[in-house]
Design an enzyme around this catalytic site. Sequence first.
Site, PDB file in Angstrom:
ATOM      1  N   HIS A 175       0.824  -1.203   0.000  1.00 47.68           N
ATOM      2  CA  HIS A 175       0.000   0.000   0.000  1.00 47.68           C
ATOM      3  C   HIS A 175       0.856   1.250   0.000  1.00 47.68           C
ATOM      4  CE1 HIS A 175      -4.366  -0.962   0.677  1.00 47.68           C
ATOM      5  NE2 HIS A 175      -3.827  -2.159   0.724  1.00 47.68           N
TER       6      HIS A 175
ATOM      7  N   GLU B  62      -5.892  -0.602  -6.826  1.00 44.21           N
ATOM      8  CA  GLU B  62      -6.958   0.201  -6.253  1.00 44.21           C
ATOM      9  C   GLU B  62      -6.553   1.670  -6.324  1.00 44.21           C
ATOM     10  OE1 GLU B  62      -8.818  -2.403  -2.696  1.00 44.21           O
ATOM     11  OE2 GLU B  62      -6.649  -2.084  -2.580  1.00 44.21           O
TER      12      GLU B  62
END
Length: 335
Positions: A42, A111
Amino acid sequence: MNPAPLKLGYKASSEQFGPTELLNYAVLAETVGLDSVWISDHFQPWRHTGGHAPFSLAWLGALGARTSRVLIGTSVLTPTFRYHPSIVAQAFATLGAMFPGRVALGAGTGESLNEVPASGMAWPEQKERTARFKEAVDLIRRLWREEQLTYEGTFYRTVNATIYDRPELPVPIYIAAAGPVMAKFAGEHGDGFICTSGKSWDLYTQTLLPSLHTGIGNTPRAFDRMIEIKLSFDTDRERALQDTRFWGALALRPEEKLNIEDPLEMERLADALPVERAASRWIVSNDPDETVQRVGKYVELGFNHLVFHAPGPDQGRFLKLFGEQLAPRLRATFG
């Protein structure tokens, strides 16, 4: 029936813990007998307060140096936006050369939470994300096997590119899928498949696994069917329930979190959920036999590599309980 010997893994949640603390937990996972460790990749976490986002590739190098046995990899990395595929190919070739036979690239289409803040890009539709991903996997594999590759793709190009430090043993690519197109692609072009637990049962039985099997076809080959099991297990059931609050964003419906790139906004939406909904994606239990029975439903579907994601702040407690109470039962029942 599970198609291969059962493997048990640990999901190192980079969104929840700083790099040193997370590294110590991952080393403990090997100590208690788990077979693999996977770190999420992330740029920004699911929530701002208490959130973390260490760089997964640097962290994997440290993990490889601190461990001796476990398979290590990303679950999952996006090799299409923040990273050019050639840089991903170079990074995993280096890791594979340093830790032969112990490194895997887990990859997916990504994402907006991770890609937009880091680049300021406009987040494309799924069709383009899928096309980019397929091209990236092809480019990575070709860079691993070819000399001075000049690549002319729709999205990516290289000119006389060479990966100089290559691993002696191949680095497998595990492909994440949440729908039929990517599941079929994983079966056709991957060495393993990644999905997550806690979703509609029909998604696994009627969509993901049939599409995966279509992609694999009838030619026998080694293939890992991996699923991240979201498990909140503790001797105190109420503690196990409350531990899921940090990960309330996972219970948001796709339309509730579509195109949200701000961790503060994601946190606000997640914290508004009742704890029962935050826990809806998780197996919550204080009973080891019940836990094995519920986890076993995924093994019966054909998953052979179970990677456990625990939501609580005390991962050391979870890992020790898992090693003492759950791992022996799982292996005795399914191993």
